[in-house]
Design an enzyme around this catalytic site. Sequence first.
Site, short mmCIF file in Angstrom:
data_model
loop_
_atom_site.label_atom_id
_atom_site.label_comp_id
_atom_site.label_asym_id
_atom_site.label_seq_id
_atom_site.Cartn_x
_atom_site.Cartn_y
_atom_site.Cartn_z
N SER A 32 29.00 70.04 -1.33
CA SER A 32 29.33 69.20 -2.47
C SER A 32 29.18 69.91 -3.83
CB SER A 32 28.43 67.96 -2.47
OG SER A 32 27.06 68.32 -2.62
N SER B 161 25.46 71.95 1.35
CA SER B 161 26.24 71.78 0.12
C SER B 161 26.13 72.92 -0.87
CB SER B 161 25.84 70.48 -0.58
OG SER B 161 26.23 69.37 0.18
N LYS C 48 24.68 71.47 -11.63
CA LYS C 48 25.40 70.45 -10.88
C LYS C 48 25.17 69.07 -11.49
CE LYS C 48 25.90 68.74 -6.10
NZ LYS C 48 25.42 68.90 -4.71
#
Length: 465
Positions: free
Chosen positions: A135, A159, A60
């Site tokens: 996210s 997330s 990420k």
Amino acid sequence: MALALAAAIRRGERTCLAVAEEAVRRARTSKLNAFARVDATATNRKLPDGPLRGVPVAVKDSICIKDETPTAGSRAVGSWKAREDAFAVARLREAGANVIGSTNCDEFGMGSTGETCQRGFTRHPLDLRRAPGGSSSGSAAAVASSIVPLALGSDTGGSIRLPAAWCGVVGVKPTYGRVSRRGLLAYCSSTDCVGVFARSVEDAAFALGLIAGHDDGDATSSQECVPDYLSMLSIPTNDRVASINVEVDDDIESVVAGASNALKADQCDALSPQFLRDCAAAYHVLAAAEAHSNLARYHVNHENPPFGAEVTRRVALGKRLLGERHAEGLYERAVDVRAQARARLDDVLSSVDVLMLPVAPTAAPKLNAPSVITKEARGSLARDLRDDLPRDYANDFLTAFASLAGLPALSVPFGRTSGGLPVGVQVVGKAFDEAAVLRTARRLELIRDDALSSPARRVLLSEDD
């Protein structure tokens, strides 16, 4: 999948070069916008001879990779480059994993659909018109589309679990402190956790075991012993499961009810919808306040803010909560709710091993769809905040309580909606008992796979196709 691929490389059936070239090619040509950056040097990198040697992984874009800029989906970070790998990235590299790039994410983790990134939204791997969840949208999409078998994400209020559920992969949020946060750009420091995405519980268990452990460089890192999660999956267990009933879409309710029946779960009446509502509202109060504090270093220019609309709004909300609304006691009330939630969950989990419930009220929505805050997702703190609530509040309704209490939780795919969209079941356990959470998820995975392999199911699938 990761372990099978690593075994094939060890046997000489695949080469590290060919695997890396395929992953890089797929990352570059994918229409999902899952990657923020693809590292071309991954195809000629010398890799340690570890258990994941040659296995491509993605990270990420809010997690540091040495000599690269972790933008967290924002223009505000600028051209700063990380001096070292994040703790979790370094652990994967030591095991021989090949980091092929950074994945798209909601800006600074603020969002639940993958649409707030300033470089454009991530798309759902099964339907480009739908949101993959956020996210950690890019990491979930990269694993679900088989670009990589493993990816790192971060979970603040859901997330990892939400995109895992919407994309149909396994997503694990460990106990707070189980995995070092060193190298993770902060959003809400008191709930931020680094975790993993995988296509199977076995892969997720193995990867979690690699990245977990104490880190002297992180004051919040736990010194609790890390068990061999993979070997514990096969231990015969009598883990007690309790199911939490909440109001969700009919398709979601049907899948979770099937999981509950399959595990002969008891009903948990001690955690009411009101409890979940108050936890979600308290989480958003604390997250906004901590975001305002953490992101102040980027010197917001109110005439030309470097942040997108969602981050700007949440930072502004945090400023109000710590300023003019501080006198109203909203922040203090949120702190009290957190303490009460921890006590309540400790009490409930003293008589059961894991809790089971949906991850979200709905399956993956269309991109740019309005976020509806349902009656189930409203509560006393939420009413106090009125229009200041983040629009993604409803999507965090069922995940925030575990984050608020720092408990381990995951999403495991168990079924699909009538429209063919994946549905994840959420499993939550006691602090530092990821083993029970993973075992329960593995049981669900085996039940699901048995059902899919049955002759009757094969006929139905061929007819549907």
